[in-house]
Write an enzyme that holds these catalytic residues in place. Structure first.
Site, PDB file in Angstrom:
ATOM      1  N   GLY A  81       0.834  -1.202   0.000  1.00 37.21           N
ATOM      2  CA  GLY A  81       0.000   0.000   0.000  1.00 37.21           C
ATOM      3  C   GLY A  81       0.862   1.243   0.000  1.00 37.21           C
ATOM      4  O   GLY A  81       2.023   1.212  -0.436  1.00 37.21           O
ATOM      5  N   SER A  82       0.318   2.315   0.512  1.00 36.37           N
ATOM      6  CA  SER A  82       1.007   3.599   0.453  1.00 36.37           C
ATOM      7  C   SER A  82       2.203   3.635   1.402  1.00 36.37           C
ATOM      8  O   SER A  82       2.281   2.869   2.366  1.00 36.37           O
ATOM      9  CB  SER A  82       0.031   4.706   0.842  1.00 36.37           C
ATOM     10  OG  SER A  82      -0.463   4.432   2.139  1.00 36.37           O
ATOM     11  N   GLY A  86       2.947   2.089   5.184  1.00 39.79           N
ATOM     12  CA  GLY A  86       4.151   1.302   5.476  1.00 39.79           C
ATOM     13  C   GLY A  86       4.970   1.889   6.610  1.00 39.79           C
ATOM     14  O   GLY A  86       5.576   1.149   7.389  1.00 39.79           O
ATOM     15  N   GLU A 111       5.755  -3.377   0.652  1.00 40.54           N
ATOM     16  CA  GLU A 111       5.674  -3.109  -0.796  1.00 40.54           C
ATOM     17  C   GLU A 111       4.871  -1.823  -0.941  1.00 40.54           C
ATOM     18  O   GLU A 111       3.645  -1.850  -0.984  1.00 40.54           O
ATOM     19  CB  GLU A 111       4.970  -4.267  -1.515  1.00 40.54           C
ATOM     20  CG  GLU A 111       5.679  -5.599  -1.400  1.00 40.54           C
ATOM     21  CD  GLU A 111       6.916  -5.704  -2.289  1.00 40.54           C
ATOM     22  OE1 GLU A 111       7.165  -4.791  -3.105  1.00 40.54           O
ATOM     23  OE2 GLU A 111       7.637  -6.703  -2.151  1.00 40.54           O
ATOM     24  N   CYS A 143       1.543   0.629  -8.781  1.00 37.52           N
ATOM     25  CA  CYS A 143       2.719   1.105  -8.033  1.00 37.52           C
ATOM     26  C   CYS A 143       3.864   1.375  -8.988  1.00 37.52           C
ATOM     27  O   CYS A 143       4.710   2.230  -8.731  1.00 37.52           O
ATOM     28  CB  CYS A 143       3.118   0.083  -6.985  1.00 37.52           C
ATOM     29  SG  CYS A 143       3.304  -1.572  -7.643  1.00 37.52           S
TER      30      CYS A 143
HETATM   31  P1  NAD Z   1      -3.452   2.226   1.348  1.00 36.02           P
HETATM   32  O1  NAD Z   1      -2.143   2.464   2.012  1.00 36.02           O
HETATM   33  O2  NAD Z   1      -4.521   3.238   1.497  1.00 36.02           O
HETATM   34  O3  NAD Z   1      -4.087   0.835   1.856  1.00 36.02           O
HETATM   35  C1  NAD Z   1      -3.421  -0.399   1.651  1.00 36.02           C
HETATM   36  C2  NAD Z   1      -3.890  -1.412   2.681  1.00 36.02           C
HETATM   37  O4  NAD Z   1      -3.362  -1.073   3.965  1.00 36.02           O
HETATM   38  C3  NAD Z   1      -5.405  -1.468   2.873  1.00 36.02           C
HETATM   39  O5  NAD Z   1      -5.783  -2.814   3.023  1.00 36.02           O
HETATM   40  C4  NAD Z   1      -5.622  -0.691   4.167  1.00 36.02           C
HETATM   41  O6  NAD Z   1      -6.782  -1.044   4.850  1.00 36.02           O
HETATM   42  C5  NAD Z   1      -4.385  -1.069   4.952  1.00 36.02           C
HETATM   43  N1  NAD Z   1      -3.940  -0.125   5.987  1.00 36.02           N
HETATM   44  C6  NAD Z   1      -3.905   1.223   5.910  1.00 36.02           C
HETATM   45  N2  NAD Z   1      -3.333   1.731   7.024  1.00 36.02           N
HETATM   46  C7  NAD Z   1      -2.995   0.683   7.814  1.00 36.02           C
HETATM   47  C8  NAD Z   1      -2.372   0.550   9.101  1.00 36.02           C
HETATM   48  N3  NAD Z   1      -1.977   1.612   9.783  1.00 36.02           N
HETATM   49  N4  NAD Z   1      -2.183  -0.685   9.603  1.00 36.02           N
HETATM   50  C9  NAD Z   1      -2.565  -1.776   8.912  1.00 36.02           C
HETATM   51  N5  NAD Z   1      -3.160  -1.726   7.693  1.00 36.02           N
HETATM   52  C10 NAD Z   1      -3.376  -0.501   7.158  1.00 36.02           C
HETATM   53  O7  NAD Z   1      -3.125   1.985  -0.212  1.00 36.02           O
HETATM   54  P2  NAD Z   1      -4.127   1.870  -1.449  1.00 36.02           P
HETATM   55  O8  NAD Z   1      -4.701   3.197  -1.775  1.00 36.02           O
HETATM   56  O9  NAD Z   1      -5.038   0.702  -1.294  1.00 36.02           O
HETATM   57  O10 NAD Z   1      -3.093   1.444  -2.627  1.00 36.02           O
HETATM   58  C11 NAD Z   1      -2.330   2.360  -3.349  1.00 36.02           C
HETATM   59  C12 NAD Z   1      -0.918   2.420  -2.836  1.00 36.02           C
HETATM   60  O11 NAD Z   1      -0.334   1.107  -2.802  1.00 36.02           O
HETATM   61  C13 NAD Z   1      -0.003   3.234  -3.744  1.00 36.02           C
HETATM   62  O12 NAD Z   1       0.869   4.008  -2.962  1.00 36.02           O
HETATM   63  C14 NAD Z   1       0.761   2.167  -4.513  1.00 36.02           C
HETATM   64  O13 NAD Z   1       1.994   2.610  -5.033  1.00 36.02           O
HETATM   65  C15 NAD Z   1       0.934   1.113  -3.474  1.00 36.02           C
HETATM   66  N6  NAD Z   1       1.176  -0.215  -4.054  1.00 36.02           N
HETATM   67  C16 NAD Z   1       2.416  -0.745  -3.932  1.00 36.02           C
HETATM   68  C17 NAD Z   1       2.695  -1.971  -4.519  1.00 36.02           C
HETATM   69  C18 NAD Z   1       4.072  -2.574  -4.433  1.00 36.02           C
HETATM   70  O14 NAD Z   1       4.180  -3.768  -4.668  1.00 36.02           O
HETATM   71  N7  NAD Z   1       5.112  -1.821  -4.125  1.00 36.02           N
HETATM   72  C19 NAD Z   1       1.683  -2.671  -5.201  1.00 36.02           C
HETATM   73  C20 NAD Z   1       0.429  -2.101  -5.288  1.00 36.02           C
HETATM   74  C21 NAD Z   1       0.178  -0.861  -4.707  1.00 36.02           C
END
Ligand code: NAD
Length: 503
Positions: free
Chosen positions: A233-234, A238, A255, A289
């Site tokens: 995720g973002s 992370g 990731e 991503c």
């Molecule tokens: P997001 O960070 O909003 O959410 C991702 C996941 O994390 C969700 O399931 C969310 O519920 C969970 N989450 C959020 N805060 C948390 C916390 N504090 N503790 C535990 N879980 C938590 O991201 P998004 O909008 O769903 O996805 C887009 C982002 O993901 C972009 O920044 C993109 O670059 C990244 N991404 C990275 C990869 C990679 O492999 N590097 C792949 C796909 C997406």
């Protein structure tokens, strides 16, 4: 209308009706309409799932790895049979074009195949000992239940990169999918259960889905029974997850975001570069991503190349991907994504940008969905919004004269996920791949930064989090390494020549 199609897809994929009730409304970015309801996992349900996974681990770690691979082989079969239905569900829930929705399921099949082979190759080393009559070796043992947290934009593939490896490595998986794409996760779990029923003797709790938002993710992050959490995720997410995992000395595979760039050199095949850049920057409506976000074009070809790019941007077909295969750009995930995009474009203008595109389209037809024309933004310098990831189709184009300076700029951002160079001069391409070249986890030549295959280790450096998933030796993260020294002699020589005579 979409809701009834979703109901029949979920029926076909085997999702039980009682999984489809609850207070959380799931909406499709294609139209903005509600397509289903699901229930969030309560803290008690999450605790039960973790306890069950722990019990499953105690059984699963004794199953020989090639037999664990048999379950993953059967999962691959289920995915093959369900490719069209699951791919379509991904399109409806995440907004990808149909071919990318199917492609995502293909990626799941590929990693299952990879993991089946891997289940017979979980090799350790034998190591020369400095002591006579001693042997050293490494064994890889199952680690324990793995928490997997995924993002909306790859609602199923990311789970499979983790789960296929974890399962053959002997670890159960507890999955907290994105709250924006829970239906595809429920469908995958149903397919897993079909595979498990065919395999027989699979412990309950080997794979579980916990629907919910950040709070459910936090339960996984904080529970000491999960020695590894893989979170996609973002970077903001992370940063939070990484800190909490470190506090309890757990492993993390992070990731996170990317701010990926390409360099187009004078010797490049410009037709090829144009196609590659269009896919990498516009595909998935800029919501990968690995999406290409920054482009450095050599000044000798800049004007000609940017003119051609502008034509592509002006003509690419945007709209509901279910209506035509010619649609190449679906919607943004939601209104917040649209607003972030507009904010970034506004800020770019204040930094002297010339913005082409970026406006909302089809607003009358879809007042609750957010379709945009991808934006091509000519920037005088790498400043302002260019330095961060905006999860939308914005390509910032800049010019360069000296490759070393371009590589410096390329690396001068917080993220380090993916990158590429377009050139037929091997001195340039090798420099880009060298220790002094791209600082990313992925660096490509004559292809764009997006669209990785599962055979390589996937992930990036710096604020991308440093995790690696999928191919190569990424499996080692799901196991624990045991280093053993065996003395088969009658003496006790100590390492480093240390003497310790007790008489
Ligand atoms: P997001 O960070 O909003 O959410 C991702 C996941 O994390 C969700 O399931 C969310 O519920 C969970 N989450 C959020 N805060 C948390 C916390 N504090 N503790 C535990 N879980 C938590 O991201 P998004 O909008 O769903 O996805 C887009 C982002 O993901 C972009 O920044 C993109 O670059 C990244 N991404 C990275 C990869 C990679 O492999 N590097 C792949 C796909 C997406």
């Amino acid at each position: 209308m979409l809701a009834s199609e979703v109901t029949s897809l979920l029926d076909r994929l085997g999702v039980a009706p009682d999984c489809r009730r609850g207070a959380r409304a799931v909406r499709s970015p294609l139209t903005g309409e509600t397509i289903a309801h699901v229930e969030d996992a309560s803290p008690q349900r999450a605790a039960e799932a973790i306890a069950q996974a722990e019990a499953a681990f105690r059984q699963w770690r004794h199953v020989p790895a090639p037999q664990r691979g048999e379950l993953v082989r059967l999962l691959g079969h289920e995915l093959r049979a369900a490719k069209d239905a699951l791919g379509r569900l991904v399109t409806i829930e995440a907004g990808k074009i149909v071919s990318e929705g199917r492609g995502e399921v293909q990626e799941m099949i590929d990693i299952c195949d990879f993991a089946v082979g891997l289940s017979r190759q979980l090799y350790g080393l034998t190591i020369a000992s400095e002591r006579p009559n001693h042997r050293m070796m490494e064994q890889w043992h199952p680690l324990g239940p793995v928490g997997v947290i995924t993002s909306f934009n790859f609602p199923v593939a990311v789970w499979s990169w983790n789960a296929a490896l974890a399962l053959v490595c002997g670890s159960p998986v507890i999955w907290k999918p994105s709250e924006k794409a829970p239906l595809a996760a429920l469908a995958v779990q149903a397919l897993f259960e079909r595979a498990a029923a065919k395999a027989g003797n699979i412990p309950d709790g080997l794979s579980t889905v916990l629907i919910g938002g950040r709070d459910v993710g936090e339960v996984l992050v904080d529970d000491p029974r999960l020695p590894l959490v893989s979170a996609t995720g973002s970077t903001a997410m992370g940063r939070e997850v990484g800190t909490r995992l470190a506090r309890r000395f757990a492993r993390g595979i992070l990731e996170l975001g990317g701010n990926n760039a390409s360099i187009v050199c004078p010797s490049a095949n410009l037709d090829l570069a144009l196609r590659a850049i269009a896919f990498a920057a516009i595909g998935t409506a800029g919501q990968r991503c690995t999406t290409l976000r920054r482009l450095f074009v050599h000044d000798s070809i800049h004007n000609e190349f940017v003119a051609r790019l502008k034509q592509v941007y002006a003509s690419v077909r945007i709209g509901d991907p279910l209506t035509s295969d010619e649609v190449l750009v679906g919607p943004l995930i939601d209104q917040a994504a649209f607003r972030n995009m507009q904010r970034a474009l506004e800020q770019a203008r204040t930094h002297g940008a010339r913005v082409h595109g970026g406006e909302r389209v089809d607003e009358k037809r879809f007042p609750n969905a957010y379709y945009v024309r991808p934006a091509l933004v000519e920037m005088p310098a790498q400043t302002g919004p260019v330095l961060r990831e905006t999860f939308a189709p914005i390509l910032y184009v800049m010019t360069y004269t000296d490759l070393d300076a371009a590589i410096e700029l390329h690396n001068a951002v917080a993220h380090g996920l993916s990158s590429s160079i377009f050139s037929t001069d091997m001195r340039e391409t090798e420099k880009f791949l060298s220790a002094a070249g791209s600082d990313c986890g992925i660096a490509n030549v004559n292809i764009g930064p997006s669209g990785a295959e599962i055979g390589g280790a996937f992930g990036g450096e710096k604020e991308t989090g440093g995790g690696r998933e999928a191919g190569s030796d990424a499996w080692k993260a799901y196991m624990r390494r045991l280093t053993s020294t065996v003395n088969y002699g009658d003496d006790l020589p100590l390492a480093q020549g240390v003497r310790f005579d007790i008489g």
